[in-house]
Design a protein around this motif. Sequence first.
Motif, PDB file in Angstrom:
ATOM      1  N   VAL A 188      61.262  36.683  26.850  1.00 30.91           N
ATOM      2  CA  VAL A 188      62.096  35.713  27.563  1.00 30.91           C
ATOM      3  C   VAL A 188      62.331  36.173  28.998  1.00 30.91           C
ATOM      4  CG1 VAL A 188      64.428  34.745  27.703  1.00 30.91           C
ATOM      5  CG2 VAL A 188      63.230  34.810  25.507  1.00 30.91           C
ATOM      6  N   LEU A 189      62.745  37.424  29.152  1.00 29.03           N
ATOM      7  CA  LEU A 189      63.067  37.937  30.486  1.00 29.03           C
ATOM      8  C   LEU A 189      61.810  38.267  31.291  1.00 29.03           C
ATOM      9  CD1 LEU A 189      66.091  40.261  29.631  1.00 29.03           C
ATOM     10  CD2 LEU A 189      66.110  37.861  30.337  1.00 29.03           C
ATOM     11  N   GLY A 190      60.833  38.857  30.610  1.00 30.60           N
ATOM     12  CA  GLY A 190      59.606  39.247  31.300  1.00 30.60           C
ATOM     13  C   GLY A 190      58.848  38.056  31.864  1.00 30.60           C
ATOM     14  N   GLU A 191      58.735  36.972  31.090  1.00 32.18           N
ATOM     15  CA  GLU A 191      58.028  35.781  31.569  1.00 32.18           C
ATOM     16  C   GLU A 191      58.756  35.149  32.754  1.00 32.18           C
ATOM     17  OE1 GLU A 191      57.334  33.075  28.381  1.00 32.18           O
ATOM     18  OE2 GLU A 191      56.031  34.459  27.285  1.00 32.18           O
ATOM     19  N   THR A 192      60.087  35.136  32.690  1.00 37.30           N
ATOM     20  CA  THR A 192      60.860  34.580  33.801  1.00 37.30           C
ATOM     21  C   THR A 192      60.624  35.385  35.074  1.00 37.30           C
ATOM     22  OG1 THR A 192      62.578  33.823  32.266  1.00 37.30           O
ATOM     23  CG2 THR A 192      63.173  33.952  34.592  1.00 37.30           C
ATOM     24  N   LEU A 193      60.671  36.699  34.962  1.00 34.30           N
ATOM     25  CA  LEU A 193      60.433  37.553  36.120  1.00 34.30           C
ATOM     26  C   LEU A 193      59.023  37.366  36.673  1.00 34.30           C
ATOM     27  CD1 LEU A 193      62.181  40.732  34.709  1.00 34.30           C
ATOM     28  CD2 LEU A 193      62.867  39.534  36.801  1.00 34.30           C
ATOM     29  N   ALA A 208      71.289  36.669  31.365  1.00 27.38           N
ATOM     30  CA  ALA A 208      70.322  37.592  31.973  1.00 27.38           C
ATOM     31  C   ALA A 208      69.101  36.834  32.485  1.00 27.38           C
ATOM     32  CB  ALA A 208      69.906  38.655  30.956  1.00 27.38           C
ATOM     33  N   ARG A 209      68.626  35.875  31.707  1.00 29.06           N
ATOM     34  CA  ARG A 209      67.476  35.058  32.141  1.00 29.06           C
ATOM     35  C   ARG A 209      67.807  34.294  33.426  1.00 29.06           C
ATOM     36  NH1 ARG A 209      65.608  30.607  27.981  1.00 29.06           N
ATOM     37  NH2 ARG A 209      67.759  29.952  28.439  1.00 29.06           N
ATOM     38  N   GLU A 216      61.240  22.465  44.843  1.00 27.19           N
ATOM     39  CA  GLU A 216      60.289  23.504  45.223  1.00 27.19           C
ATOM     40  C   GLU A 216      60.583  24.767  44.413  1.00 27.19           C
ATOM     41  OE1 GLU A 216      57.819  22.853  47.222  1.00 27.19           O
ATOM     42  OE2 GLU A 216      58.566  20.831  47.686  1.00 27.19           O
ATOM     43  N   LYS A 217      59.603  25.666  44.364  1.00 26.15           N
ATOM     44  CA  LYS A 217      59.786  26.913  43.625  1.00 26.15           C
ATOM     45  C   LYS A 217      60.945  27.721  44.194  1.00 26.15           C
ATOM     46  CE  LYS A 217      57.176  30.814  41.742  1.00 26.15           C
ATOM     47  NZ  LYS A 217      55.857  31.495  41.675  1.00 26.15           N
ATOM     48  N   THR A 218      61.142  27.642  45.505  1.00 31.15           N
ATOM     49  CA  THR A 218      62.227  28.383  46.140  1.00 31.15           C
ATOM     50  C   THR A 218      63.590  27.904  45.638  1.00 31.15           C
ATOM     51  OG1 THR A 218      62.107  26.844  48.002  1.00 31.15           O
ATOM     52  CG2 THR A 218      60.945  28.951  48.235  1.00 31.15           C
ATOM     53  N   PHE A 219      63.676  26.636  45.247  1.00 27.08           N
ATOM     54  CA  PHE A 219      64.948  26.109  44.739  1.00 27.08           C
ATOM     55  C   PHE A 219      65.355  26.856  43.471  1.00 27.08           C
ATOM     56  CE2 PHE A 219      67.110  23.416  41.656  1.00 27.08           C
ATOM     57  CZ  PHE A 219      68.233  22.995  42.370  1.00 27.08           C
ATOM     58  N   TYR A 220      64.403  27.085  42.579  1.00 28.10           N
ATOM     59  CA  TYR A 220      64.726  27.727  41.305  1.00 28.10           C
ATOM     60  C   TYR A 220      64.970  29.222  41.438  1.00 28.10           C
ATOM     61  CZ  TYR A 220      63.576  23.261  39.266  1.00 28.10           C
ATOM     62  OH  TYR A 220      63.582  21.916  38.950  1.00 28.10           O
ATOM     63  N   LEU A 280      57.057  34.704  36.421  1.00 28.05           N
ATOM     64  CA  LEU A 280      56.930  33.387  37.048  1.00 28.05           C
ATOM     65  C   LEU A 280      57.556  33.343  38.437  1.00 28.05           C
ATOM     66  CD1 LEU A 280      57.639  31.063  33.983  1.00 28.05           C
ATOM     67  CD2 LEU A 280      55.466  31.319  35.200  1.00 28.05           C
ATOM     68  N   HIS A 281      58.540  34.189  38.655  1.00 27.87           N
ATOM     69  CA  HIS A 281      59.189  34.211  39.967  1.00 27.87           C
ATOM     70  C   HIS A 281      58.615  35.289  40.891  1.00 27.87           C
ATOM     71  CE1 HIS A 281      62.292  31.128  39.470  1.00 27.87           C
ATOM     72  NE2 HIS A 281      62.339  31.497  38.212  1.00 27.87           N
ATOM     73  N   GLY A 282      57.488  35.861  40.492  1.00 26.10           N
ATOM     74  CA  GLY A 282      56.741  36.721  41.405  1.00 26.10           C
ATOM     75  C   GLY A 282      57.122  38.184  41.415  1.00 26.10           C
ATOM     76  N   PHE A 283      57.948  38.615  40.458  1.00 23.16           N
ATOM     77  CA  PHE A 283      58.309  40.033  40.398  1.00 23.16           C
ATOM     78  C   PHE A 283      57.208  40.815  39.682  1.00 23.16           C
ATOM     79  CE2 PHE A 283      62.440  37.845  40.637  1.00 23.16           C
ATOM     80  CZ  PHE A 283      62.988  38.481  41.733  1.00 23.16           C
ATOM     81  N   ARG A 284      57.024  42.065  40.092  1.00 22.97           N
ATOM     82  CA  ARG A 284      55.978  42.867  39.486  1.00 22.97           C
ATOM     83  C   ARG A 284      56.528  44.089  38.745  1.00 22.97           C
ATOM     84  NH1 ARG A 284      54.087  38.889  39.570  1.00 22.97           N
ATOM     85  NH2 ARG A 284      52.291  38.069  40.687  1.00 22.97           N
ATOM     86  N   ASP A 285      57.670  44.631  39.174  1.00 24.32           N
ATOM     87  CA  ASP A 285      58.253  45.785  38.479  1.00 24.32           C
ATOM     88  C   ASP A 285      59.067  45.282  37.287  1.00 24.32           C
ATOM     89  OD1 ASP A 285      59.909  44.548  40.329  1.00 24.32           O
ATOM     90  OD2 ASP A 285      61.112  46.343  40.696  1.00 24.32           O
ATOM     91  N   ILE A 286      58.368  44.619  36.363  1.00 23.03           N
ATOM     92  CA  ILE A 286      59.038  43.850  35.316  1.00 23.03           C
ATOM     93  C   ILE A 286      59.758  44.737  34.316  1.00 23.03           C
ATOM     94  CG2 ILE A 286      58.594  42.342  33.334  1.00 23.03           C
ATOM     95  CD1 ILE A 286      56.539  40.875  35.082  1.00 23.03           C
ATOM     96  N   ASP A 287      59.142  45.821  33.873  1.00 17.84           N
ATOM     97  CA  ASP A 287      59.788  46.675  32.866  1.00 17.84           C
ATOM     98  C   ASP A 287      61.150  47.155  33.334  1.00 17.84           C
ATOM     99  OD1 ASP A 287      57.729  46.363  31.140  1.00 17.84           O
ATOM    100  OD2 ASP A 287      56.870  48.355  31.398  1.00 17.84           O
TER     101      ASP A 287
END
Length: 246
Positions: A103-108, A152-153, A76-80, A110-117
Amino acid sequence: MTMLNIENLSVWFGGGRDRVDAVRRANFHVARGASFGLVGESGSGKSTILRAIMGLVSNWSGTISVDATPVGKKREKTFYKAVQMVFQDPYASLHPRHSVDQVLGETLYLHGFRDIDARVVKLLDDVGLGAKFRFRYPHQLSGGQRQRVAIARALAPEPSILLLDEPTSALDVSIQAEILNLLTDLRSEHGLTYVMVSHDLSVVGHMCESLAVMKDGEIVEIMDVETLRNAKAQHAYSKKLLAASI
């Protein structure tokens, strides 16, 4: 409290007469916030266990539980968000045409974060790189810097568990200690649980509280790090490994 529990884990490749049993009936558990090592010669099944935990191999049986929750064949997504992995080769694990920011922005994202910068800058600070590395590409980084980006990723989803597959073996000796010290600091700062694969007993002795010795796909002995340091292993193969490392 147990953070990761492995019971009777078997992993195989192929089928019928071509079947290869890579791991056979492995059992171990890792407490929350602890660091556990898997050691043994190449081909002993160490990395295969990590890949089975991450869902990167399909043929496995037994029980894998994270924070008392059994993991199914489909993650499940929660696992990752809870479990991430740092791979051995930082040259292969980063996309050559993606900047560090991508690399870092796409990972964030995909995991639902919005304050990416803000989070990208914080991640780079956490691994000792800083914002000046944000828009560089992998070919503009040294091996140690690439591995810091890979770490970091892995930290981006705010996981509880990091699986470390020989994270320093592809790096120059002069850089290895820096990365190991970084991982030690990050574990303390973020309350992380580690499972580390290594063929280097001195690395495991530095990073882990306990370890499992693997031979031909089986765990032959589990010991604490003091037993390792005092060369008081019980199994003949463990004794051989210790003797070879001196």
